[in-house]
Design a protein around this motif. Structure first.
Motif, PDB file in Angstrom:
ATOM      1  N   THR A  59      37.733  24.520  38.839  1.00 21.71           N
ATOM      2  CA  THR A  59      38.887  24.410  37.945  1.00 21.71           C
ATOM      3  C   THR A  59      39.112  25.702  37.156  1.00 21.71           C
ATOM      4  N   SER A  60      38.053  26.235  36.565  1.00 29.31           N
ATOM      5  CA  SER A  60      38.237  27.457  35.768  1.00 29.31           C
ATOM      6  C   SER A  60      38.632  28.630  36.655  1.00 29.31           C
ATOM      7  N   GLU A  61      38.045  28.710  37.823  1.00 27.52           N
ATOM      8  CA  GLU A  61      38.397  29.816  38.725  1.00 27.52           C
ATOM      9  C   GLU A  61      39.837  29.694  39.223  1.00 27.52           C
ATOM     10  N   ALA A  62      40.272  28.472  39.460  1.00 32.98           N
ATOM     11  CA  ALA A  62      41.635  28.280  39.961  1.00 32.98           C
ATOM     12  C   ALA A  62      42.654  28.690  38.895  1.00 32.98           C
ATOM     13  N   HIS A  63      42.388  28.322  37.631  1.00 30.65           N
ATOM     14  CA  HIS A  63      43.291  28.744  36.557  1.00 30.65           C
ATOM     15  C   HIS A  63      43.364  30.267  36.478  1.00 30.65           C
ATOM     16  N   ARG A  64      42.205  30.923  36.515  1.00 32.58           N
ATOM     17  CA  ARG A  64      42.190  32.395  36.412  1.00 32.58           C
ATOM     18  C   ARG A  64      42.870  33.038  37.631  1.00 32.58           C
ATOM     19  N   ALA A  65      42.600  32.488  38.816  1.00 33.68           N
ATOM     20  CA  ALA A  65      43.204  33.059  40.027  1.00 33.68           C
ATOM     21  C   ALA A  65      44.726  32.928  39.970  1.00 33.68           C
ATOM     22  N   PHE A  66      45.210  31.789  39.515  1.00 33.17           N
ATOM     23  CA  PHE A  66      46.667  31.643  39.382  1.00 33.17           C
ATOM     24  C   PHE A  66      47.220  32.603  38.327  1.00 33.17           C
ATOM     25  N   GLY A  67      46.465  32.806  37.233  1.00 35.48           N
ATOM     26  CA  GLY A  67      46.901  33.776  36.229  1.00 35.48           C
ATOM     27  C   GLY A  67      47.009  35.167  36.836  1.00 35.48           C
ATOM     28  N   ASN A  68      46.025  35.522  37.649  1.00 34.81           N
ATOM     29  CA  ASN A  68      46.045  36.846  38.278  1.00 34.81           C
ATOM     30  C   ASN A  68      47.148  36.951  39.326  1.00 34.81           C
ATOM     31  N   LEU A  69      47.346  35.871  40.065  1.00 35.01           N
ATOM     32  CA  LEU A  69      48.418  35.889  41.060  1.00 35.01           C
ATOM     33  C   LEU A  69      49.764  36.101  40.366  1.00 35.01           C
ATOM     34  N   ARG A  70      49.947  35.412  39.238  1.00 37.33           N
ATOM     35  CA  ARG A  70      51.193  35.586  38.485  1.00 37.33           C
ATOM     36  C   ARG A  70      51.364  37.046  38.050  1.00 37.33           C
ATOM     37  N   LEU A  71      50.273  37.678  37.590  1.00 37.19           N
ATOM     38  CA  LEU A  71      50.346  39.086  37.171  1.00 37.19           C
ATOM     39  C   LEU A  71      50.773  39.990  38.330  1.00 37.19           C
ATOM     40  N   VAL A  72      50.181  39.771  39.491  1.00 37.70           N
ATOM     41  CA  VAL A  72      50.518  40.604  40.653  1.00 37.70           C
ATOM     42  C   VAL A  72      51.977  40.389  41.041  1.00 37.70           C
ATOM     43  N   LEU A  73      52.392  39.129  41.079  1.00 41.36           N
ATOM     44  CA  LEU A  73      53.771  38.825  41.478  1.00 41.36           C
ATOM     45  C   LEU A  73      54.763  39.440  40.492  1.00 41.36           C
ATOM     46  N   GLU A  74      54.489  39.243  39.200  1.00 40.89           N
ATOM     47  CA  GLU A  74      55.451  39.719  38.202  1.00 40.89           C
ATOM     48  C   GLU A  74      55.486  41.248  38.141  1.00 40.89           C
ATOM     49  N   ALA A  75      54.353  41.874  38.406  1.00 38.76           N
ATOM     50  CA  ALA A  75      54.334  43.342  38.436  1.00 38.76           C
ATOM     51  C   ALA A  75      55.236  43.879  39.549  1.00 38.76           C
ATOM     52  N   ALA A  76      55.431  43.054  40.564  1.00 37.99           N
ATOM     53  CA  ALA A  76      56.276  43.484  41.689  1.00 37.99           C
ATOM     54  C   ALA A  76      57.683  42.902  41.600  1.00 37.99           C
ATOM     55  N   GLY A  77      58.000  42.286  40.484  1.00 41.69           N
ATOM     56  CA  GLY A  77      59.346  41.739  40.327  1.00 41.69           C
ATOM     57  C   GLY A  77      59.540  40.372  40.957  1.00 41.69           C
ATOM     58  N   SER A  78      58.436  39.700  41.270  1.00 42.23           N
ATOM     59  CA  SER A  78      58.515  38.350  41.829  1.00 42.23           C
ATOM     60  C   SER A  78      57.969  37.358  40.794  1.00 42.23           C
ATOM     61  N   SER A  79      57.685  36.145  41.210  1.00 44.56           N
ATOM     62  CA  SER A  79      57.165  35.139  40.276  1.00 44.56           C
ATOM     63  C   SER A  79      56.557  33.982  41.067  1.00 44.56           C
ATOM     64  N   PRO A  81      41.435  40.211  34.269  1.00 44.94           N
ATOM     65  CA  PRO A  81      42.483  41.193  34.551  1.00 44.94           C
ATOM     66  C   PRO A  81      42.384  42.456  33.698  1.00 44.94           C
ATOM     67  N   GLU A  82      41.670  42.393  32.570  1.00 40.48           N
ATOM     68  CA  GLU A  82      41.511  43.582  31.727  1.00 40.48           C
ATOM     69  C   GLU A  82      40.312  44.411  32.172  1.00 40.48           C
ATOM     70  N   ARG A  83      39.189  43.739  32.388  1.00 43.87           N
ATOM     71  CA  ARG A  83      37.937  44.471  32.599  1.00 43.87           C
ATOM     72  C   ARG A  83      37.433  44.432  34.035  1.00 43.87           C
ATOM     73  N   GLY A  84      38.039  43.586  34.847  1.00 39.37           N
ATOM     74  CA  GLY A  84      37.628  43.527  36.244  1.00 39.37           C
ATOM     75  C   GLY A  84      36.379  42.706  36.497  1.00 39.37           C
ATOM     76  N   GLU A  85      35.797  42.166  35.437  1.00 37.88           N
ATOM     77  CA  GLU A  85      34.553  41.398  35.579  1.00 37.88           C
ATOM     78  C   GLU A  85      34.802  40.128  36.399  1.00 37.88           C
ATOM     79  N   ARG A  86      33.833  39.764  37.211  1.00 34.48           N
ATOM     80  CA  ARG A  86      33.956  38.521  37.980  1.00 34.48           C
ATOM     81  C   ARG A  86      33.721  37.332  37.047  1.00 34.48           C
ATOM     82  N   LEU A  87      34.660  36.409  37.047  1.00 36.60           N
ATOM     83  CA  LEU A  87      34.558  35.261  36.142  1.00 36.60           C
ATOM     84  C   LEU A  87      34.204  34.009  36.941  1.00 36.60           C
ATOM     85  N   HIS A  88      32.971  33.980  37.429  1.00 32.32           N
ATOM     86  CA  HIS A  88      32.543  32.794  38.160  1.00 32.32           C
ATOM     87  C   HIS A  88      32.516  31.589  37.238  1.00 32.32           C
TER      88      HIS A  88
END
Lengths: 133, 116
Positions: free
Chosen positions: B40-60, B29-36
């Motif tokens: 399991t590791s990708e799912a954790h990161r994707a959920f982290g990013n989803l949370r960022l997008v949701l919270e930036a829009a006032g959701s969760s 989320p900071e550098r935009g680099e693909r974190l293949h």
């Protein structure tokens, strides 16, 4: 004031697959005027077991169960606005479509069909968004 | 997040009380680099990013109503579920798991609709 968010469940508990198989999703969520359903497989309404068969059989059973779930929440198949149909092989498209037509005879919902891998050798999975009752 | 790759999409669109989120994958989320990595590791990161997008829009994550969880191979279905249940609350969103090919050979992509 945010809209209400409410879990919806089928009246027939045998069809509450996410609970019976301990999966991390709800059968559906009502949010405001819309109902969002999880993907549904062909499930036997008497036993709660998967009911594999031909594409025609699985399509009929899945849409029958979807009708039950929507009606349990005060909605209906007629109120579906978007539906996504996942099938194991696009060669079976016409076999799915012929049964689908019987459930949506007039003004059918918007639909996308994809060929994908499914769980447990099942041939079709269907999810939708519908207007609430 | 998507803009850096030239993908023609918004991270999310708010329409009324609903938020429609573009498919989220495991990017830094900071550098935009693909974190293949593993599913399991990708799912954790994707959920982290989803949370960022949701919270930036006032959701969760608690206000998710429907998720299409895409994975690259059905054989990883249980691995997905182990991560997935750590991020969704009681009364989890409606969900369908789509086993499909995902952009840039990612193993997970989360496509979501939430309440704001």
């Amino acid at each position: 004031m945010p809209l209400d968010r409410k879990v919806i469940e089928p009246r027939n508990e045998k069809l509450n697959v996410s609970r019976n198989f301990n999966l991390p999703h709800s059968p559906g969520i009502r949010a405001g005027d819309f109902i969002f359903l999880s993907g549904m497989l062909s499930t036997d309404p008497d036993t709660g077991e998967r009911s594999p068969g031909t594409m025609a059989h699985e399509t009929r059973q899945t849409l029958t169960n979807m009708r039950h779930l929507l009606e349990s929440a005060g909605s209906s198949l007629e109120r579906v606005v978007k539906i996504n149909v996942l099938i194991y092989d696009m060669l079976e498209f016409e076999n799915m479509n012929a049964v689908f037509k019987q459930f949506f005879p007039v003004d059918p919902p918007a639909r996308t069909t994809c060929g994908v891998q499914l769980s447990a050798g099942m041939k079709i999975e269907i999810e939708c968004i519908a207007l609430a009752g | 997040m998507a803009a850096g790759y030239g993908w023609v999409q918004s991270s999310a669109i708010r329409a009324g009380e609903f938020l429609f989120v573009s498919g989220v994958v495991a990017t830094d989320p900071e550098r935009g680099e693909r974190l293949h990595g593993t599913l399991t590791s990708e799912a954790h990161r994707a959920f982290g990013n989803l949370r960022l997008v949701l919270e930036a829009a006032g959701s969760s994550l608690e206000q998710l109503v429907q998720v299409r969880a895409m994975i690259y191979d059905r054989i990883e279905y249980d691995a997905l579920n182990r991560v997935y249940r750590q991020y969704v609350s009681k009364g989890p969103p409606a969900r369908t798991v789509w086993s499909v090919r995902i952009i840039d050979a990612f193993k997970v992509q989360l496509d979501a609709i939430a309440l704001v």
